[in-house]
Write an enzyme that holds these catalytic residues in place. Structure first.
Site, short mmCIF file in Angstrom:
data_model
loop_
_atom_site.label_atom_id
_atom_site.label_comp_id
_atom_site.label_asym_id
_atom_site.label_seq_id
_atom_site.Cartn_x
_atom_site.Cartn_y
_atom_site.Cartn_z
N ASP A 75 0.86 -1.18 0.00
CA ASP A 75 0.00 0.00 0.00
C ASP A 75 0.89 1.22 0.00
O ASP A 75 1.92 1.27 0.67
CB ASP A 75 -0.99 0.00 1.16
N GLU A 162 -8.23 4.96 11.68
CA GLU A 162 -7.24 5.16 12.74
C GLU A 162 -7.58 6.49 13.41
O GLU A 162 -8.45 7.22 12.95
CB GLU A 162 -5.83 5.24 12.15
#
Length: 278
Positions: A75, A162
């Site tokens: 990623d 997050e």
């Protein structure tokens, strides 16, 4: 107990131990690929290859190693400034999640270039959004939709969950778990409808536990666990992708990069990709 729609329940400790005892592991999983699986992947994506990755800070895996899983990817965001995508693919990068947007008004400046180049190299790719907790999910979903192309062959969209520790305005804001889940569900529903895809959630152990993300409906899981297998870090949770290092060294990628494993075999990867790609 958990209600996530991920691919496996930790991939099954017993099954993996049997595989290892029989001389299995990643190379045995390679042999599972069938002619039907190959036809699903087709010439555009090619067959997955075992990764030839290193790690700047390697972990001594005491449990199930990422190398039990034969399909790997990366990623990336603007921090990966130079990627030779054909070289990365040749060294085992079968897929890439590419950062597209943040909050309701930011686009990753490298998104367009990474998206185009990964596609040209035949790497399966999907876009992800970094969620801001001080802005409404509806606005953020609309922003993602406005900036991510709906392209044939793309993997499902991803919502990165997050805390916003680096944000000047959101760093200390912690909504109640039920508020978090409501906002997440709004994003999942809106983006899922637009892309005709079941979205993927990326998260970390502390965020997952604190906000009881197993209560969400309509998402697959991409879980971060850099010292333990997801079956240990997320007990009883189903998952599809595992981010096992943030310091991977991948030929073709300049500097450290996040590296990930798909939960299943090469054949199941072909089926998963064929069923979910636009």
């Amino acid at each position: 107990m958990r209600t996530s729609s991920g691919l496996v329940r930790g991939l099954g400790l017993a099954a993996l131990l049997v595989l290892a005892a029989c001389g299995g592991g990643p190379r045995a999983a390679q042999m599972e690929q069938s002619s039907s699986a190959a036809s699903v992947i087709g010439p555009r994506f090619g067959a997955p290859q075992l990764p030839r990755f290193g790690d700047a800070h390697p972990v001594e895996w005491k449990g199930l190693s990422p190398m039990f899983h034969p399909v790997h990817g990366i990623d990336v965001s603007r921090y990966q400034t130079a990627i030779d995508w054909p070289m990365a693919r040749a060294n085992g990068v079968s897929f890439a999640f590419i950062k597209a947007t943040e909050g309701g008004d930011r686009v990753d400046p490298a998104f367009a270039a990474h998206w185009r180049a990964a596609g040209e190299a035949g790497v399966a790719r999907g876009a992800y959004h970094f969620h801001y907790w001080c802005g409404p999910a509806s606005t953020q979903a609309a922003w993602f939709i406005a900036n991510v192309p709906k392209e044939r062959g793309a993997m499902p969209p991803v919502l990165d969950l997050e805390w916003n520790t680096a944000s000047p305005t959101c760093a200390t804001y912690r909504p109640a778990p039920e508020v978090v889940r409501t906002e997440v569900q709004t994003w999942l529903n809106t983006v899922g409808r637009h892309f005709d895809q079941t979205p993927i959630i990326y998260t970390t152990p502390d965020f997952w536990e604190r906000n009881e993300l197993w209560k969400l409906q309509g998402a697959e899981m991409w879980l971060r666990a850099v010292t333990r297998h997801p079956s240990e870090a997320y007990p009883d949770e189903d998952w599809t992708f595992w981010q096992y290092s943030g310091t991977g060294l991948v030929p073709g990628v300049q500097g450290p990069v996040d590296v990930n494993a798909f939960a299943g075999s090469e054949a199941s990867w072909a089926r998963w990709l064929g069923a979910r790609a636009l």
